[in-house]
Design a protein around this motif. Structure first.
Motif, mmCIF file in Angstrom:
data_model
loop_
_atom_site.group_PDB
_atom_site.id
_atom_site.type_symbol
_atom_site.label_atom_id
_atom_site.label_comp_id
_atom_site.label_asym_id
_atom_site.label_seq_id
_atom_site.Cartn_x
_atom_site.Cartn_y
_atom_site.Cartn_z
ATOM 1 N N THR A 49 0.846 -1.185 0.000
ATOM 2 C CA THR A 49 0.000 0.000 0.000
ATOM 3 C C THR A 49 0.883 1.237 0.000
ATOM 4 O O THR A 49 1.736 1.402 0.857
ATOM 5 C CB THR A 49 -0.906 0.015 1.231
ATOM 6 N N VAL A 50 0.693 2.093 -0.977
ATOM 7 C CA VAL A 50 1.555 3.260 -1.137
ATOM 8 C C VAL A 50 0.729 4.518 -0.931
ATOM 9 O O VAL A 50 -0.297 4.699 -1.558
ATOM 10 C CB VAL A 50 2.184 3.277 -2.547
ATOM 11 N N PRO A 51 1.145 5.417 -0.044
ATOM 12 C CA PRO A 51 0.359 6.614 0.240
ATOM 13 C C PRO A 51 0.509 7.698 -0.811
ATOM 14 O O PRO A 51 -0.215 8.656 -0.800
ATOM 15 C CB PRO A 51 0.920 7.079 1.590
ATOM 16 N N VAL A 52 1.468 7.560 -1.732
ATOM 17 C CA VAL A 52 1.689 8.587 -2.734
ATOM 18 C C VAL A 52 1.163 8.105 -4.072
ATOM 19 O O VAL A 52 0.906 6.930 -4.274
ATOM 20 C CB VAL A 52 3.197 8.931 -2.849
ATOM 21 N N ASP A 53 1.017 9.057 -5.021
ATOM 22 C CA ASP A 53 0.444 8.713 -6.317
ATOM 23 C C ASP A 53 1.466 8.072 -7.254
ATOM 24 O O ASP A 53 1.119 7.296 -8.125
ATOM 25 C CB ASP A 53 -0.137 9.975 -6.978
ATOM 26 N N MET A 54 2.740 8.406 -7.121
ATOM 27 C CA MET A 54 3.738 7.954 -8.063
ATOM 28 C C MET A 54 4.236 6.556 -7.724
ATOM 29 O O MET A 54 4.445 6.214 -6.559
ATOM 30 C CB MET A 54 4.931 8.926 -8.063
ATOM 31 N N VAL A 55 4.403 5.737 -8.753
ATOM 32 C CA VAL A 55 4.981 4.406 -8.617
ATOM 33 C C VAL A 55 6.008 4.243 -9.730
ATOM 34 O O VAL A 55 5.694 4.455 -10.904
ATOM 35 C CB VAL A 55 3.908 3.306 -8.725
ATOM 36 N N ALA A 56 7.243 3.892 -9.388
ATOM 37 C CA ALA A 56 8.295 3.710 -10.389
ATOM 38 C C ALA A 56 9.412 2.865 -9.797
ATOM 39 O O ALA A 56 9.675 2.929 -8.591
ATOM 40 C CB ALA A 56 8.842 5.067 -10.848
ATOM 41 N N PHE A 57 10.056 2.059 -10.658
ATOM 42 C CA PHE A 57 11.195 1.273 -10.200
ATOM 43 C C PHE A 57 12.194 1.096 -11.339
ATOM 44 O O PHE A 57 11.859 1.211 -12.517
ATOM 45 C CB PHE A 57 10.748 -0.099 -9.676
ATOM 46 N N TYR A 58 13.456 0.835 -10.960
ATOM 47 C CA TYR A 58 14.513 0.517 -11.917
ATOM 48 C C TYR A 58 15.536 -0.352 -11.200
ATOM 49 O O TYR A 58 16.009 -0.001 -10.110
ATOM 50 C CB TYR A 58 15.178 1.780 -12.459
ATOM 51 N N ALA A 59 15.876 -1.500 -11.797
ATOM 52 C CA ALA A 59 16.840 -2.416 -11.204
ATOM 53 C C ALA A 59 17.615 -3.114 -12.311
ATOM 54 O O ALA A 59 17.152 -3.209 -13.452
ATOM 55 C CB ALA A 59 16.131 -3.435 -10.315
ATOM 56 N N TYR A 60 18.813 -3.616 -11.959
ATOM 57 C CA TYR A 60 19.613 -4.368 -12.933
ATOM 58 C C TYR A 60 20.277 -5.555 -12.249
ATOM 59 O O TYR A 60 20.310 -5.642 -11.014
ATOM 60 C CB TYR A 60 20.640 -3.475 -13.622
ATOM 61 N N VAL A 61 20.813 -6.487 -13.061
ATOM 62 C CA VAL A 61 21.498 -7.648 -12.488
ATOM 63 C C VAL A 61 22.916 -7.238 -12.126
ATOM 64 O O VAL A 61 23.617 -6.589 -12.902
ATOM 65 C CB VAL A 61 21.489 -8.841 -13.465
ATOM 66 N N SER A 62 23.348 -7.601 -10.935
ATOM 67 C CA SER A 62 24.675 -7.208 -10.459
ATOM 68 C C SER A 62 25.767 -8.145 -10.955
ATOM 69 O O SER A 62 26.949 -7.819 -10.866
ATOM 70 C CB SER A 62 24.676 -7.173 -8.929
ATOM 71 N N ALA A 63 25.399 -9.316 -11.491
ATOM 72 C CA ALA A 63 26.371 -10.283 -12.012
ATOM 73 C C ALA A 63 25.683 -11.146 -13.059
ATOM 74 O O ALA A 63 24.451 -11.129 -13.188
ATOM 75 C CB ALA A 63 26.922 -11.142 -10.880
ATOM 76 N N ASN A 64 26.489 -11.893 -13.813
ATOM 77 C CA ASN A 64 25.926 -12.787 -14.830
ATOM 78 C C ASN A 64 24.991 -13.813 -14.188
ATOM 79 O O ASN A 64 25.263 -14.318 -13.085
ATOM 80 C CB ASN A 64 27.029 -13.519 -15.578
ATOM 81 N N ILE A 65 23.889 -14.116 -14.909
ATOM 82 C CA ILE A 65 22.889 -15.054 -14.389
ATOM 83 C C ILE A 65 22.791 -16.263 -15.309
ATOM 84 O O ILE A 65 22.452 -16.111 -16.500
ATOM 85 C CB ILE A 65 21.504 -14.384 -14.288
ATOM 86 N N PRO A 66 23.077 -17.482 -14.828
ATOM 87 C CA PRO A 66 22.827 -18.678 -15.645
ATOM 88 C C PRO A 66 21.334 -18.801 -15.912
ATOM 89 O O PRO A 66 20.526 -18.749 -14.988
ATOM 90 C CB PRO A 66 23.338 -19.823 -14.758
ATOM 91 N N ALA A 67 20.979 -18.941 -17.173
ATOM 92 C CA ALA A 67 19.546 -18.942 -17.503
ATOM 93 C C ALA A 67 19.234 -19.901 -18.637
ATOM 94 O O ALA A 67 18.483 -19.592 -19.549
ATOM 95 C CB ALA A 67 19.097 -17.522 -17.863
ATOM 96 N N SER A 68 19.816 -21.090 -18.589
ATOM 97 C CA SER A 68 19.627 -22.068 -19.664
ATOM 98 C C SER A 68 18.464 -23.005 -19.374
ATOM 99 O O SER A 68 18.507 -24.191 -19.706
ATOM 100 C CB SER A 68 20.922 -22.867 -19.873
ATOM 101 N N VAL A 69 17.435 -22.484 -18.733
ATOM 102 C CA VAL A 69 16.220 -23.255 -18.475
ATOM 103 C C VAL A 69 15.016 -22.425 -18.892
ATOM 104 O O VAL A 69 15.064 -21.192 -18.894
ATOM 105 C CB VAL A 69 16.097 -23.651 -16.988
ATOM 106 N N ALA A 70 13.934 -23.122 -19.223
ATOM 107 C CA ALA A 70 12.713 -22.427 -19.629
ATOM 108 C C ALA A 70 12.054 -21.770 -18.424
ATOM 109 O O ALA A 70 12.098 -22.279 -17.310
ATOM 110 C CB ALA A 70 11.741 -23.410 -20.278
ATOM 111 N N HIS A 71 11.480 -20.608 -18.664
ATOM 112 C CA HIS A 71 10.667 -19.891 -17.678
ATOM 113 C C HIS A 71 11.433 -19.583 -16.385
ATOM 114 O O HIS A 71 10.869 -19.630 -15.293
ATOM 115 C CB HIS A 71 9.388 -20.666 -17.364
ATOM 116 N N ARG A 72 12.706 -19.275 -16.536
ATOM 117 C CA ARG A 72 13.513 -18.842 -15.390
ATOM 118 C C ARG A 72 13.206 -17.358 -15.136
ATOM 119 O O ARG A 72 13.416 -16.507 -15.995
ATOM 120 C CB ARG A 72 15.002 -19.025 -15.706
ATOM 121 N N ILE A 73 12.698 -17.047 -13.948
ATOM 122 C CA ILE A 73 12.427 -15.653 -13.586
ATOM 123 C C ILE A 73 13.757 -14.944 -13.345
ATOM 124 O O ILE A 73 14.607 -15.428 -12.604
ATOM 125 C CB ILE A 73 11.542 -15.568 -12.331
ATOM 126 N N ILE A 74 13.930 -13.799 -13.987
ATOM 127 C CA ILE A 74 15.173 -13.043 -13.860
ATOM 128 C C ILE A 74 15.032 -12.073 -12.695
ATOM 129 O O ILE A 74 14.198 -11.159 -12.732
ATOM 130 C CB ILE A 74 15.489 -12.297 -15.169
#
Length: 524
Positions: free
Chosen positions: A388-413
């Motif tokens: 629950t957010v008391p303000v009107d604005m909603v925003a986010f920005y994020a990145y991966v800090s290191a390489n991610i192994p992702a050789s599987v289907a439907h892996r959430i990043i």
């Protein structure tokens, strides 16, 4: 704005470059005196209407009883009526128990109270009712959006042959079209109002295709991007522009005059898409809209005031309060008498008496109240509840800090390095954004790959795939691919990026040379 360009040198090596570019539209004639004269005339007319409305409201209509007074009186009238009914029931019950006590009979008495009535229509309400919320982007009706908002997002439903100059790309699969200004059969957006707009488009190519694509506003080329896939690259390029657009202007994407070879790809592995939204409007148009809203609001107020009854048509507040107080006292007396008589009846009988009585009367309407109603809610992804957010604005920005192994289907990043998280609705440990309120949102993500890795990545809203991008660099190529979507999201919906079902080979890269990232923000 992220722009990706593939450059080819004499040794057939490829480099994908990322730029941030702010593009302004070719300056248009701002001295359009006719437009301003019409706007000023319209503003003057609306101001006169507002003044007449205010005069009528103050002189005639506000002298009638207020809405609060009417609601209070109506509420008391309903309470008095229900109390009268309840008194009749209780008096009948007293008479019945007195007869039983006098007769001294050994007959068990079972008394069933009235069913619980709903406040609105008197229908029976079953206790312990479970309320579930069905989640899913496509199963929930969109939230009503303010009329001054304009936004669209569409992609190509199939591959499109584009080997001719100035071929207009018709992004036919429409996901978002607030304002109904994007026409998929023409691939053209017609601005419903003047203002500053953001436009972004993504083009996917492979198999020796090379394309320049252009953003046009009223047949003026505002910005263009180029991509040469050569023989082994399968990837996408994205362009974004911020531009002044006037009401009635048409905006579209077309192929360039020089490079237009091959097919523009758009399939299960990755889409080619087009999106846009308004940032702000012209002051003159905003003033007209503001006055029009005032006129509309005061029309509704006048209509409401005209429906008010006169003072002579309603019972006075004091009289009703006195009646309610007296009847409340009478009900309390009768309930005490019933308890006394029940004690007498139980003492005189050998069989226990089961008496099912109504619960306490509410102070406002006299209806019974039944407790222990169970409310259950289908759990969210990973048991995370919306913030629950008391303000009107909603925003986010994020990145991966290191390489991610992702050789599987439907892996959430899980983009774990959070830079911006206004509203605290993005959860880095699960890579999931959970919408704290309903509205139109913009989501954009960038995936960096190198060597022979290849990936389809998907944008999901409540497990529904909204958009996909695909990238397959080759040889020593190290680059990124990005995409953007504008989509209606309801409160509590979860949004995330995951790998596709078939194309998922190698690591998703994030280091000091470049990162893979995920961002989003609400438009209203």
């Amino acid at each position: 704005m992220l722009l990706q360009i593939v450059l080819e040198d004499s040794t057939s090596m490829f480099f994908i470059l990322n730029f941030h570019i702010l593009v302004s539209a070719e300056k248009k004639d701002t001295d359009d005196s006719g437009h301003w004269e019409l706007a000023l005339q319209k503003i003057d007319e609306l101001q006169k209407i507002v003044r007449e409305q205010e005069k009528r409201i103050s002189m005639m209509l506000e002298k009638r009883p207020s809405e609060f007074e009417i609601k209070t009186l109506t509420k008391l009238q309903n309470t008095a009526k229900k109390q009268s009914t309840r008194i009749v029931q209780l008096e009948a019950r007293v008479q019945e128990l007195e007869n039983v006590a006098k007769a001294d009979e050994n007959i068990p008495v079972e008394i069933k109270g009235n069913e619980l009535l709903s406040e609105s229509n008197g229908a029976s309400v079953t206790p312990n009712k479970t309320f579930n919320r069905r989640e899913g982007l496509l199963n929930i009706q969109p939230t009503t959006v303010p009329v001054d908002t304009v936004a669209f997002f569409a992609y190509l439903s199939t591959d499109t042959q584009a080997s001719a100059a100035h071929h207009i790309l018709t992004f036919d699969k429409v996901i978002t079209n607030v304002g109904n200004a994007y026409h998929s059969h023409q691939g053209t957006f017609f601005a419903p109002r003047t203002g500053i707009y953001v436009f972004t488009w993504t083009i996917r190519l492979t198999d020796y295709s090379k394309q320049t694509t252009e953003l046009l506003v009223n047949n003026n080329v505002i910005y263009w991007i180029y991509f040469n896939s050569n023989d082994s690259v399968d990837g996408s390029v994205t362009g974004t522009a911020v531009v002044q657009v006037n009401q009635g202007d048409d905006v579209l994407i077309r192929t360039g005059s020089r490079f237009h070879t091959g097919t523009i790809k758009s399939n299960h592995d990755g889409k080619s898409s087009f999106a846009g939204w308004i940032l702000m409007r012209e002051k003159g148009d905003m003033k007209i809209d503001e006055l029009q809203k005032t006129v509309h609001a005061q029309d509704e107020r006048i209509s409401m005031l005209e429906k008010r009854p006169s003072e002579s048509e309603i019972q006075t507040l004091t009289e009703l309060q006195s009646t309610v107080k007296k009847q409340g006292t009478r009900i309390a007396q009768l309930e005490v008498r019933i308890k006394e008589l029940e004690t007498v009846v139980k003492a005189n009988e050998n069989i226990p008496v089961e008496i099912l009585r109504n619960g306490q009367l509410s102070e406002t309407n006299g209806t019974s109240v039944m407790s222990k109603t169970t409310h259950s809610r289908r759990g969210r992804l990973l048991s995370i509840q919306p913030t629950t957010v008391p303000v009107d604005m909603v925003a986010f920005y994020a990145y991966v800090s290191a390489n991610i192994p992702a050789s599987v289907a439907h892996r959430i990043i899980a983009f774990d390095k959070v830079v911006t998280n206004v509203g605290n609705a993005y959860h880095p440990h699960s890579g999931t954004f959970i919408a704290p309120r309903s509205g139109l949102y913009v989501f954009t993500w960038t995936i960096r790959l190198y060597l022979h890795y290849h990936h389809t990545t998907e944008l999901l809203v409540n497990n529904n795939v909204v958009n996909r991008i695909y990238f397959a660099p080759a040889g020593n190529i190290d680059g990124s691919v990005s995409s953007t979507a504008v989509v209606q999201v309801n409160q509590g919906d979860d949004v995330l990026i995951r790998t596709g079902s078939s194309q998922h080979s190698g690591e998703i890269v994030g280091d000091s040379n470049g990162v893979s990232s995920f961002a989003g923000w609400i438009l209203m």
